[in-house]
Design a protein around this motif. Structure first.
Motif, PDB file in Angstrom:
ATOM      1  N   ASN A 179     -55.501  -3.705 -32.148  1.00 25.95           N
ATOM      2  CA  ASN A 179     -56.798  -3.418 -32.755  1.00 25.95           C
ATOM      3  C   ASN A 179     -57.905  -3.291 -31.720  1.00 25.95           C
ATOM      4  O   ASN A 179     -57.776  -3.722 -30.583  1.00 25.95           O
ATOM      5  CB  ASN A 179     -57.156  -4.487 -33.784  1.00 25.95           C
ATOM      6  N   LYS A 236     -66.513  -4.724 -37.013  1.00 11.03           N
ATOM      7  CA  LYS A 236     -65.467  -3.949 -37.659  1.00 11.03           C
ATOM      8  C   LYS A 236     -64.254  -3.930 -36.748  1.00 11.03           C
ATOM      9  O   LYS A 236     -64.369  -4.103 -35.542  1.00 11.03           O
ATOM     10  CB  LYS A 236     -65.946  -2.513 -37.899  1.00 11.03           C
ATOM     11  N   VAL A 249     -60.631  -1.708 -35.972  1.00 10.28           N
ATOM     12  CA  VAL A 249     -59.780  -0.560 -36.281  1.00 10.28           C
ATOM     13  C   VAL A 249     -58.410  -0.830 -35.663  1.00 10.28           C
ATOM     14  O   VAL A 249     -58.307  -1.281 -34.519  1.00 10.28           O
ATOM     15  CB  VAL A 249     -60.404   0.762 -35.792  1.00 10.28           C
ATOM     16  N   ALA A 275     -68.098   5.412 -37.520  1.00  5.87           N
ATOM     17  CA  ALA A 275     -67.060   5.956 -38.392  1.00  5.87           C
ATOM     18  C   ALA A 275     -65.727   5.802 -37.684  1.00  5.87           C
ATOM     19  O   ALA A 275     -65.265   6.697 -36.975  1.00  5.87           O
ATOM     20  CB  ALA A 275     -67.342   7.426 -38.679  1.00  5.87           C
ATOM     21  N   ASP A 280     -62.760   5.393 -38.925  1.00  7.60           N
ATOM     22  CA  ASP A 280     -61.512   5.804 -39.576  1.00  7.60           C
ATOM     23  C   ASP A 280     -60.918   7.063 -38.966  1.00  7.60           C
ATOM     24  O   ASP A 280     -59.726   7.299 -39.093  1.00  7.60           O
ATOM     25  CB  ASP A 280     -61.733   5.976 -41.072  1.00  7.60           C
ATOM     26  N   THR A 281     -61.735   7.872 -38.299  1.00  5.39           N
ATOM     27  CA  THR A 281     -61.211   9.046 -37.614  1.00  5.39           C
ATOM     28  C   THR A 281     -61.791   9.098 -36.214  1.00  5.39           C
ATOM     29  O   THR A 281     -63.011   9.049 -36.067  1.00  5.39           O
ATOM     30  CB  THR A 281     -61.636  10.350 -38.318  1.00  5.39           C
ATOM     31  N   LYS A 326     -56.125  11.651 -37.504  1.00  6.04           N
ATOM     32  CA  LYS A 326     -56.004  10.586 -38.513  1.00  6.04           C
ATOM     33  C   LYS A 326     -54.672   9.856 -38.397  1.00  6.04           C
ATOM     34  O   LYS A 326     -54.553   8.705 -38.804  1.00  6.04           O
ATOM     35  CB  LYS A 326     -56.131  11.207 -39.896  1.00  6.04           C
ATOM     36  N   VAL A 381     -54.647   6.378 -36.644  1.00  7.05           N
ATOM     37  CA  VAL A 381     -55.412   5.230 -37.120  1.00  7.05           C
ATOM     38  C   VAL A 381     -54.660   4.597 -38.280  1.00  7.05           C
ATOM     39  O   VAL A 381     -54.435   5.221 -39.304  1.00  7.05           O
ATOM     40  CB  VAL A 381     -56.819   5.667 -37.569  1.00  7.05           C
ATOM     41  N   ALA A 412     -55.480   1.467 -39.813  1.00  4.19           N
ATOM     42  CA  ALA A 412     -56.394   0.916 -40.804  1.00  4.19           C
ATOM     43  C   ALA A 412     -57.724   0.586 -40.159  1.00  4.19           C
ATOM     44  O   ALA A 412     -57.809   0.381 -38.945  1.00  4.19           O
ATOM     45  CB  ALA A 412     -55.799  -0.343 -41.410  1.00  4.19           C
ATOM     46  N   VAL A 413     -58.718   0.557 -40.999  1.00  4.86           N
ATOM     47  CA  VAL A 413     -60.016   0.057 -40.563  1.00  4.86           C
ATOM     48  C   VAL A 413     -60.311  -1.170 -41.396  1.00  4.86           C
ATOM     49  O   VAL A 413     -60.293  -1.114 -42.620  1.00  4.86           O
ATOM     50  CB  VAL A 413     -61.111   1.119 -40.768  1.00  4.86           C
ATOM     51  N   LYS A 415     -62.767  -4.098 -42.593  1.00  8.92           N
ATOM     52  CA  LYS A 415     -64.200  -4.390 -42.623  1.00  8.92           C
ATOM     53  C   LYS A 415     -64.453  -5.851 -42.288  1.00  8.92           C
ATOM     54  O   LYS A 415     -63.661  -6.718 -42.618  1.00  8.92           O
ATOM     55  CB  LYS A 415     -64.744  -4.088 -44.013  1.00  8.92           C
TER      56      LYS A 415
END
Lengths: 445, 771
Positions: free
Chosen positions: A220, A233, A235, A270, A272-273, A437, A440, A442-443, A445
């Motif tokens: 991560n 956060k 990722v 952002a 997630d990507t 994508k 990745v 997971a993201v 929170k």
């Protein structure tokens, strides 16, 4: 008969000082200068060829370490000074202009895991495998003095990385958790954890200085806010990220060097990507550093090469390697954005030009104009096949070359398989996932 | 439930401005709606009352079997059966004792609050924290969006971004810490002090300050209008002056100058009548100017300009004239202005008799001019003058004796007059010898110009008068022109005569020599002297071309002479120009002829047309003829397949598209694809372009300096990123882009927050302290 005289204003042809260039009147009538495109094309071709001819990036090798170089640090005030820590616990301070080691400290027992300089350049910090954080004076001890650190902090666990705040007397270490330390205290002012895993690197954001990023071995990347004392956060990527680096010109952009041979540039808002996936390496990427202009970054890889990527391109523009350079562990881009340093397993620190074919030293204005023109021509005709071919041509070691071929085949096979799967399943049931994508997981929170 | 609560708390959190101020002991879950709580309670009571109407309540009561509910140690029974114990009930007995007032107050405060809800799970809370923090941080970061966007799109980025800002210190600060060291600086400071120019703080002079204070708005307006008017007038005046300055006519300027001089004189006269004292002052001024002139070398032919003119004087009439004028000016300025008296007037008259403007020196120079430096001549002449003065003591002595009582200054003047006369004589002697020749030539050629004839006749008359015994034969002509001469004489000869006289020497000399030659060989062939003349002419004027036919040349020579006598244009120009032009034309013609001869056999145009026709034919699609001779009919030598068969088996090729060079007669466009060029062509449209035309346009605009101006070239080849060698590039800062950076340091914020040390750390710390 009236005789008409030609009369010219001397201002139009007499130069003011003898240092001025003679003014040459020119006729820009396009009919007098035909074939502009072919002529410029030829010029561009020649410029490209010359660029390849003059591409000699290797400048110097600094040898002296007795073990692999594990970390590098730039001096914040002096361009000529570089610090390096080795796997045997030795820290060396180098002078780049003299290409000599000016100071040596036996800082730790075991690896020097991380090294960072204070923002004022008077001292530096090291962390090592001996669970200590040490602060050292930049200039060595006076005559007859013992070489001793200014401060030593004995920790409970091994620290694997350190970074100093860009403006204040605060530094951050990572290991089991991310600790924020005040320089004056022996205990951290703030500790931040998110899950339990060994964090391999922590970096302060150079612009919004309260932000930190770290990457851990459970694949991560975690972002922290120092002021609010919370992580922000997380990722999770496909594979482990070795280190990250913030863009010094764009506050929310950072690049992660991943084990899966790629680098990922993220916008931290952002996650997630990734903004861009940079792929060219054929082995794990171990370190990454941004150019101070924020336009390029350099990555060091286990495949014994370093590559320079433009931030907005997914392919590298340059690859540097030498026969003797082994796995490159750390890399830094100097603060004047002209040079790159890399430390590798075989105990050497190498100095490279950031722009392989650039002429060093002072350029006359005409030289400068010529290089600018050539550069622009190369850009203009970059899509033409001949020019493209020449400018992209690099000699690679056989291992890398064959690896690239192999990976190309693998990639093609994967692609084919995916296509086949899509072809042979119910339409819509199998979605194509973009390369960005895909990586990745997971993201959080 | 928990999620809704989480949302609620999120809301509450967002309302709070400072996140770091959040209390840590989970106050999030307490909702503090005080107003509602009371009503709610009542409502609850009502509901309970209603529900107690049926038997349920009893059952409920039965459930509660705890004794404490029924009987309390405080002697309060819950008689209300299910009614909650309210704080006010508890407080009722305390009313009387004043010592418990503080407690009561506290309890009152507590009364309004609800019971504390269960805290959220820790992870949940942390997640909420993180989300809130992340949102906040993203907001903070999004302020960088425009900057990043701008930098990405920038044409050029120059690093380091933060320039060394030049600090604008007010001049007075700079000046106050600075001392004048060099003499120049000291001088300037002295001047400033003298004029009361402020050196330090207030940058206005006392006068300016006063005026600033004094002026009201109207005054300022008026003053401004005035200033505007003055400025406008000035600009008009300037424009006029510029226009006038542009006028190239020398005559105009001469007239202007004269007019001015006259005006000045008039004014002076007026002044003398009205205000003699002022006039005297004026006179003094003039005197001073004279003195200055005497002292200076301004008009003494010693300047650069004068020297150059002197060099040019030999060839250029105008230069000569300019020099003369200058000398005249010198003389004029040097002249002592006499206070109105008898003698002065006399002298003035005497001078007017002679040549008022031109100093004889100049004439002398011109007379003597051999092409060498006129300076030398001037000196020589003055020498000779002196010599003459010394040489003729008795001649000088007489007038000197006569006029001695009048004034001492008259001596030299008289001497000058004498000298002038002598020179006149000498000149005329020279002239006459030349003039005879001229006259001869003119006589034979018959000049048409009346003015030239006039001058000629005048000159002739002069010569006649002086050399009568030598030239008896010219008498008739002389008598015929004498009348004209008289008329001529009356005119102010000064201006007209001078140029003539000045022009003459060169020619006159040649003619002089000619005369001598003539004298020597008067019985010889007549052609000889002319040849000699020509020879000399050629020597003098190398610009003359030998190739010109002699006859023509002679004619030109004559015209030249006339020019010389009548107009002021230099002689050689008119001679040289037409011939050269003609020659050029000849050459051109020759060249053309040569080229024509050399390429006589080539007919390029026809060749080209033929080639084009071939190209067109080759590019046309061919018909396919499938006739087989001898198939279905007789075959053999000399037999052709029938027309019908040919028509039948001929497959006509379709008409191709019209050629692109159909309407271009001088061009052959090859429409075939060139395989060799393909390797250099882009096959696919590159990424940022959406249409091939865009791409082509970018390729077709050249960027080199061959096709662009220097400025445009520089602009086009501007590098994207410029870095300074040897300069450290720091990361971008908020101040660099005009944002206000947060004044709080990150450290202080961190320290203000309560430490959130991990449990392990706390333990460790404890251990350390124990140790």
């Amino acid at each position: 008969m009236k005789v008409k005289m030609l009369s010219r204003n001397p201002d139009s042809y007499v130069r003011e000082t003898k240092l001025d260039l003679q003014r040459v009147p020119r006729n820009y009538d396009p009919t007098l200068h035909p074939f502009e495109v072919p002529r410029e094309y030829v010029r561009a071709l020649n410029a490209t060829k010359l660029e390849r001819v003059f591409a000699k990036p290797f400048l110097a090798s600094l040898d002296g370490h007795r073990d692999g170089v594990s970390c590098l640090a730039k001096h914040p005030k002096s361009l000529a000074t570089v610090l390096s820590g080795a796997c045997d616990g030795e820290v060396r301070i180098w002078n780049l202009t003299k290409r000599k080691c000016i100071h040596t400290v036996q800082a730790h027992e075991g690896f020097v895991r991380g090294i960072c300089t204070r923002f004022c350049g008077t001292s530096f910090f090291t962390v090592g495998d001996d669970k200590t954080v040490k602060q050292w004076k930049m200039d060595g001890p006076g005559y007859g003095e013992e070489e001793e650190p200014l401060h030593t902090i004995l920790g409970k666990t091994v620290y694997t990385g350190i970074d100093h705040h860009w403006k204040e007397a605060v530094f951050a270490t990572c290991g089991q958790q991310v600790d924020i330390w005040d320089e004056q205290r022996t205990s951290p002012i703030c500790s931040m954890t998110w899950g339990f895993d060994s964090i391999s690197s922590v970096k302060f954001n150079p612009i919004e200085t309260f932000l930190l990023g770290s990457c851990a071995s459970d694949r991560n990347i975690v972002l922290y806010d120092m002021r609010q004392a919370t992580p922000l956060k997380k990722v999770i990527l496909d594979m482990r990220t070795n280190t990250i680096c913030w863009n010094p010109m764009e506050a929310f952009i950072f690049t992660a060097a991943n084990e899966d041979y790629n680098l990922y540039t993220f916008d931290m808002r952002a996650l997630d990507t990734p903004v861009m996936v940079h792929m060219d390496h054929v082995s794990a990427v171990l370190d990454v550093d941004y150019s101070p202009t924020g336009k390029d970054f350099v990555s060091a890889s286990f495949d014994k090469s370093i590559r320079i990527f433009p931030v907005d391109k997914s392919r590298s523009r340059e690859v540097y390697h030498t026969k003797r350079m082994q796995h490159v562990i750390c890399v830094k881009w100097t603060s004047d954005s002209k040079y790159i340093m890399c430390g590798s397993d075989e105990m050497n620190i190498r100095l490279w030009k950031a722009n392989a074919s650039e002429k060093l030293g002072v350029l006359t204005s005409r030289e400068k104009a010529a290089t600018d023109y050539n550069q622009r021509l190369k850009e203009k005709f970059q899509h033409h096949p001949h020019i493209k071919r020449i400018s992209r041509h690099r000699h690679l070691p056989k291992s890398i070359y064959s690896q690239i071929q192999e990976q190309r085949i693998m990639k093609e096979a994967r692609r084919r398989k995916e296509l086949n799967r899509i072809k042979h399943s119910k339409p819509g049931s199998v979605q194509r996932v973009s390369e960005k994508k895909k990586r990745v997981v997971a993201v959080v929170k | 439930m928990s999620s809704s609560r989480a949302a609620e708390s999120l809301l509450a959190l967002n309302q709070q401005e400072e996140l770091e101020d959040l209390p840590r002991e989970y106050p999030l879950s307490t909702s503090e709606d005080e107003g509602d709580s009371d009503g709610e309670r009542k409502h609850q009571k009502l509901l309970e009352a209603i529900s107690s109407l049926d038997g349920k309540n009893r059952w409920k009561l039965a459930e509660r079997s705890e004794a404490s509910l029924k009987v309390s140690e405080f002697n309060v029974s819950s008689e209300g059966s299910g009614e909650k114990l309210v704080l006010s009930d508890l407080l009722a007995p305390v009313k009387t004792s004043s010592s418990l007032a503080a407690v009561k107050k506290q309890l009152n405060r507590v009364k309004s609050k609800k019971t504390v809800e269960l805290p959220l799970h820790r992870e949940e809370i942390e997640r909420i924290h993180r989300e809130v923090a992340f949102n906040k941080t993203s907001q903070v970061l999004s302020k960088w969006d425009p900057v990043v966007q701008k930098n990405r799109q920038a044409e050029q980025l120059v690093f380091p971004l933060s320039k060394q800002q030049s600090i604008f210190a007010p001049i007075e600060h700079v000046v106050s810490g600075w001392k004048a060291r060099t003499p120049l600086e000291q001088e300037i400071f002295n001047l400033l002090h003298k004029n009361k120019q402020p050196v330090t703080d207030p940058l206005l002079t006392p006068m300016e300050k006063a005026s600033l204070k004094a002026m009201s708005l109207e005054e300022v307006k008026m003053r401004r209008a005035e200033l505007q008017r003055a400025r406008a007038l000035q600009s008009y005046y300037e424009a006029r002056a510029r226009r006038e300055k542009k006028i190239k006519s020398k005559k105009y300027h001469k007239l202007l100058k004269k007019g001015k001089a006259k005006q000045a004189l008039k004014e002076f006269e007026k002044l003398r009548k009205v205000n003699p004292a002022a006039a005297l002052e004026e006179l003094e001024k003039l005197e001073k100017a004279r003195m200055m002139e005497r002292m200076s070398l301004k008009h003494q032919n010693s300047g650069k300009w004068a020297k150059s003119k002197a060099l040019m004087a030999k060839y250029d009439l105008e230069a000569r004239q300019a020099m003369q004028e200058q000398l005249a000016r010198n003389k004029e300025l040097m002249q002592k202005i006499q206070v109105a008296s008898e003698s002065a007037e006399e002298e003035g008259g005497a001078e007017e008799e002679g040549e008022p403007f031109v100093p004889d020196v100049v004439n002398e120079v011109q007379v003597k001019a051999d092409g060498a430096n006129p300076w030398m001549f001037r000196n020589h002449s003055s020498d000779t003058k002196e010599a003459e003065v010394q040489g003729d003591p008795e001649e000088l002595a007489e007038p000197a004796a006569q006029e001695a009582p009048e004034s001492e200054e008259e001596g030299p003047v008289v001497a000058e007059e004498i000298l002038l006369k002598e020179f006149e004589e000498r000149r005329s002697l020279r002239q006459k010898s030349g003039l005879n020749q001229i006259a001869k030539l003119v006589g034979s050629q018959e000049t048409k110009d009346p003015s030239s004839q006039e001058v000629l006749s005048e000159l002739r008359a002069l010569s006649q008068k002086l050399n009568r015994e030598n030239h008896q034969s010219r008498k008739q002509e002389l008598s015929s022109t004498r009348t004209v001469l008289v008329v001529q004489r009356e005119e102010p000869a000064g201006e007209e005569e001078e140029p003539l006289l000045l022009q003459r020497p060169e020619r006159a000399r040649t003619l002089d020599e000619l005369e001598e030659l003539g004298k020597e060989g008067c019985f010889q062939n007549k052609e000889l002297p002319r040849a000699a003349v020509e020879g000399q002419q050629l020597e003098r004027n190398p610009s003359n071309h030998l190739g010109v036919p002699r006859e023509k040349k002679r004619k030109e020579q004559m015209i030249d002479l006339q020019n010389l006598l009548t107009t002021k244009s230099p002689s050689m120009k008119s001679l040289a120009v037409p011939t050269t032009v003609e020659e050029l034309e000849d050459e051109e013609r020759d060249q053309r002829q040569m080229i024509k001869e050399a390429f006589a056999g080539d007919d390029v145009i026809r060749d080209f047309l033929k080639e084009k026709r071939e190209a067109v034919e080759a590019s046309k699609p061919k018909d396919v003829d499938l006739t087989l001779p001898g198939w279905g009919e007789w075959g053999g030598v000399g037999l052709k397949p029938s027309a019908k068969k040919r028509r039948r088996f001929l497959i006509k090729a379709p008409e191709g598209p019209p050629r692109k060079d159909k309407n271009l007669p001088n061009v052959i466009l090859n429409e075939k694809r060139n395989i060799h060029a393909v390797a250099h062509q882009v096959r696919m449209l590159p990424y940022p372009f959406t249409h091939h035309q865009q791409f082509e346009r970018t390729i077709q605009t050249p960027i080199g300096s061959t096709w662009n101006t220097q400025r445009a070239f520089q602009k086009l080849t501007m590098p994207k990123v410029v870095t300074k060698p040897g300069h450290i590039i720091k990361p971008i800062k908020a101040e660099d882009v005009g944002y206000r950076s947060s004044s709080r340091s990150d450290l202080s914020v961190v320290q203000r927050n309560p430490k959130r040390l991990s449990v392990r750390h706390k333990k460790q710390l404890k251990k350390n302290s124990v140790d």
